[in-house]
Design a protein around this motif. Structure first.
Motif, PDB file in Angstrom:
ATOM      1  N   GLY A  39       0.828  -1.199   0.000  1.00  0.00           N
ATOM      2  CA  GLY A  39       0.000   0.000   0.000  1.00  0.00           C
ATOM      3  C   GLY A  39       0.865   1.253   0.000  1.00  0.00           C
ATOM      4  O   GLY A  39       2.080   1.200  -0.168  1.00  0.00           O
ATOM      5  N   ILE A  40       0.222   2.404   0.198  1.00  0.00           N
ATOM      6  CA  ILE A  40       0.930   3.677   0.303  1.00  0.00           C
ATOM      7  C   ILE A  40       1.095   3.996   1.788  1.00  0.00           C
ATOM      8  O   ILE A  40       0.118   3.979   2.536  1.00  0.00           O
ATOM      9  N   LYS A  41       2.319   4.271   2.211  1.00  0.00           N
ATOM     10  CA  LYS A  41       2.573   4.627   3.612  1.00  0.00           C
ATOM     11  C   LYS A  41       3.477   5.854   3.677  1.00  0.00           C
ATOM     12  O   LYS A  41       4.289   6.087   2.778  1.00  0.00           O
ATOM     13  N   PHE A  42       3.305   6.619   4.767  1.00  0.00           N
ATOM     14  CA  PHE A  42       4.118   7.809   5.008  1.00  0.00           C
ATOM     15  C   PHE A  42       5.025   7.558   6.218  1.00  0.00           C
ATOM     16  O   PHE A  42       4.588   6.968   7.216  1.00  0.00           O
ATOM     17  N   ARG A  43       6.250   8.055   6.132  1.00  0.00           N
ATOM     18  CA  ARG A  43       7.211   7.927   7.234  1.00  0.00           C
ATOM     19  C   ARG A  43       7.795   9.300   7.535  1.00  0.00           C
ATOM     20  O   ARG A  43       8.352   9.953   6.657  1.00  0.00           O
ATOM     21  N   ARG A  44       7.673   9.736   8.792  1.00  0.00           N
ATOM     22  CA  ARG A  44       8.241  11.016   9.238  1.00  0.00           C
ATOM     23  C   ARG A  44       9.693  10.783   9.664  1.00  0.00           C
ATOM     24  O   ARG A  44       9.966  10.370  10.786  1.00  0.00           O
ATOM     25  N   ILE A  45      10.630  11.056   8.782  1.00  0.00           N
ATOM     26  CA  ILE A  45      12.043  10.796   9.094  1.00  0.00           C
ATOM     27  C   ILE A  45      12.602  11.823  10.076  1.00  0.00           C
ATOM     28  O   ILE A  45      13.680  11.612  10.648  1.00  0.00           O
ATOM     29  N   ASP A  46      11.865  12.939  10.302  1.00  0.00           N
ATOM     30  CA  ASP A  46      12.279  13.904  11.328  1.00  0.00           C
ATOM     31  C   ASP A  46      11.836  13.466  12.718  1.00  0.00           C
ATOM     32  O   ASP A  46      12.212  14.099  13.711  1.00  0.00           O
ATOM     33  N   LEU A  47      11.038  12.406  12.801  1.00  0.00           N
ATOM     34  CA  LEU A  47      10.583  11.856  14.079  1.00  0.00           C
ATOM     35  C   LEU A  47      10.970  10.383  14.144  1.00  0.00           C
ATOM     36  O   LEU A  47      10.120   9.496  14.022  1.00  0.00           O
ATOM     37  N   PRO A  48      12.267  10.083  14.293  1.00  0.00           N
ATOM     38  CA  PRO A  48      12.717   8.693  14.242  1.00  0.00           C
ATOM     39  C   PRO A  48      12.031   7.845  15.310  1.00  0.00           C
ATOM     40  O   PRO A  48      11.799   8.299  16.435  1.00  0.00           O
ATOM     41  N   GLY A  49      11.690   6.631  14.912  1.00  0.00           N
ATOM     42  CA  GLY A  49      11.044   5.705  15.843  1.00  0.00           C
ATOM     43  C   GLY A  49       9.529   5.775  15.828  1.00  0.00           C
ATOM     44  O   GLY A  49       8.868   4.937  16.444  1.00  0.00           O
ATOM     45  N   THR A  50       8.953   6.782  15.130  1.00  0.00           N
ATOM     46  CA  THR A  50       7.493   6.845  15.076  1.00  0.00           C
ATOM     47  C   THR A  50       6.964   5.863  14.035  1.00  0.00           C
ATOM     48  O   THR A  50       7.646   5.491  13.094  1.00  0.00           O
ATOM     49  N   GLN A  51       5.725   5.481  14.234  1.00  0.00           N
ATOM     50  CA  GLN A  51       5.074   4.483  13.392  1.00  0.00           C
ATOM     51  C   GLN A  51       4.817   5.035  11.987  1.00  0.00           C
ATOM     52  O   GLN A  51       4.463   6.193  11.819  1.00  0.00           O
ATOM     53  N   ASP A  52       5.016   4.183  10.976  1.00  0.00           N
ATOM     54  CA  ASP A  52       4.620   4.562   9.614  1.00  0.00           C
ATOM     55  C   ASP A  52       3.105   4.771   9.584  1.00  0.00           C
ATOM     56  O   ASP A  52       2.355   4.083  10.286  1.00  0.00           O
ATOM     57  N   ILE A  53       2.660   5.717   8.749  1.00  0.00           N
ATOM     58  CA  ILE A  53       1.238   6.064   8.690  1.00  0.00           C
ATOM     59  C   ILE A  53       0.666   5.569   7.365  1.00  0.00           C
ATOM     60  O   ILE A  53       1.005   6.103   6.306  1.00  0.00           O
ATOM     61  N   PRO A  54      -0.200   4.546   7.394  1.00  0.00           N
ATOM     62  CA  PRO A  54      -0.813   4.076   6.142  1.00  0.00           C
ATOM     63  C   PRO A  54      -1.781   5.125   5.581  1.00  0.00           C
ATOM     64  O   PRO A  54      -2.474   5.806   6.343  1.00  0.00           O
ATOM     65  N   ALA A  55      -1.812   5.263   4.272  1.00  0.00           N
ATOM     66  CA  ALA A  55      -2.735   6.199   3.609  1.00  0.00           C
ATOM     67  C   ALA A  55      -4.100   5.530   3.496  1.00  0.00           C
ATOM     68  O   ALA A  55      -4.533   5.104   2.427  1.00  0.00           O
ATOM     69  N   LEU A  56      -4.783   5.464   4.633  1.00  0.00           N
ATOM     70  CA  LEU A  56      -6.085   4.808   4.721  1.00  0.00           C
ATOM     71  C   LEU A  56      -7.070   5.705   5.463  1.00  0.00           C
ATOM     72  O   LEU A  56      -6.678   6.476   6.349  1.00  0.00           O
ATOM     73  N   PHE A  57      -8.332   5.559   5.116  1.00  0.00           N
ATOM     74  CA  PHE A  57      -9.391   6.388   5.689  1.00  0.00           C
ATOM     75  C   PHE A  57      -9.373   6.366   7.214  1.00  0.00           C
ATOM     76  O   PHE A  57      -9.564   7.407   7.856  1.00  0.00           O
TER      77      PHE A  57
END
Length: 290
Positions: A39-57
């Motif tokens: 799927g499509i996921k977002f990763r905040r590389i400025d916040l290391p260790g945070t969970q990837d955010i799936p592009a889902l409703f």
């Protein structure tokens, strides 16, 4: 032998940089290829260790000014133009790394994202693409606004807008995936706003990155951008672009015909909620190629 539509990703990584329309901050973004069923996921590389955010409703946390996704305290905002590029190009799998919370506005359209992905190359994978196949109509109404979908053998979306302004008025456009070219016909349509609304946003420290370089700005009787419009009906084309981005958060492409009238992010997301609850109106599965 039966042939199905296959999942797609990028052939290689691609990076772009730009300003967040509300934050005014410079953001760097890299899109990486991803494996099948990712799927499509977002990763905040400025916040290391945070969970990837799936592009889902189910990850949508706000739709007031833009579509915002969140997970465990991390957010990513103003995703709709990038998501429209993925939807318009048929990209199923990608990892998007960003170094701030807001996706850059670029020129106010999906054109730069779309061109960057196209230049990087699109790769067909081996797993079949799964669709949400519409079996019965679904409609959600809010006064004179509505969003509906009904069965259709391929994907179409019709967008209708009606602004009480002499330069816009009523406009209607249909995008048919089988007949139209997203990059040429839709991706370059820019976001637009009225000068009175932009002044209000700036009072609330929003719209810090907005300018004539990344939006069509409309006064009472004229467009302030010297170059004018890219399409005679650029306004409805951009609304259709935004809708493609919103509906992509279903996580699978729709096989059906979506029709929207005077809709925006909030009503689009209420429709998605209704759609997902009406489980007898659709089914999931691969689709055969003709």
């Amino acid at each position: 032998m039966t042939k199905y539509f296959l999942q797609k990703t990028l052939s290689q990584s691609v990076s772009v940089s730009g300003t967040g329309v509300h934050s005014g901050k410079q953001t760097h973004l890299t899109i990486h290829p991803a494996p099948e069923n990712h799927g499509i996921k977002f990763r905040r590389i400025d916040l290391p260790g945070t969970q990837d955010i799936p592009a889902l409703f189910k990850r949508v946390v706000d739709t007031s000014l833009a579509t915002v996704l969140g997970a465990n305290g991390a957010i990513v905002s103003t995703i709709e133009h990038l998501m429209a590029s993925f939807a318009g190009l048929g990209i199923d799998n990608a990892m998007v790394e960003v170094d701030d919370y807001e996706i850059p506005i670029m020129d106010g359209s999906a054109g730069i994202f779309t061109q960057s992905i196209t230049n990087a190359g699109i790769m067909e994978q081996t797993a079949p693409k799964h669709f949400l196949i519409v079996k019965k109509p679904i409609k959600i109404v809010d006064n004179d606004k509505y969003v509906m979908v009904y069965p259709e053998p391929c994907f179409k979306i019709t967008c209708k807008i009606d602004f009480q302004h002499p330069l816009i008025g009523e406009q209607e456009l249909t995008f048919d995936r089988a007949k139209n070219n997203f990059e040429k016909d839709i991706s370059h349509a820019r976001t637009f706003g009225f000068i009175k609304d932009i002044e209000l946003l700036k009072k609330f420290s929003l719209g810090k990155g907005g300018s004539l370089d990344n939006a069509i700005i409309i006064d009472k009787d004229r467009i302030l951008n010297e170059e004018g419009l890219r399409y005679p009906d650029e306004f409805v084309r951009h609304k259709l672009l935004d809708s493609l981005g919103d509906f992509s958060l279903l996580g699978m492409p729709i096989q059906g015909h979506i029709i929207t009238r005077k809709s925006g992010h909030t009503l689009n997301h209420l429709f998605i909620e209704s759609f997902l609850k009406n489980k007898n109106a659709w089914e999931t599965g691969p689709t055969k190629m003709e």
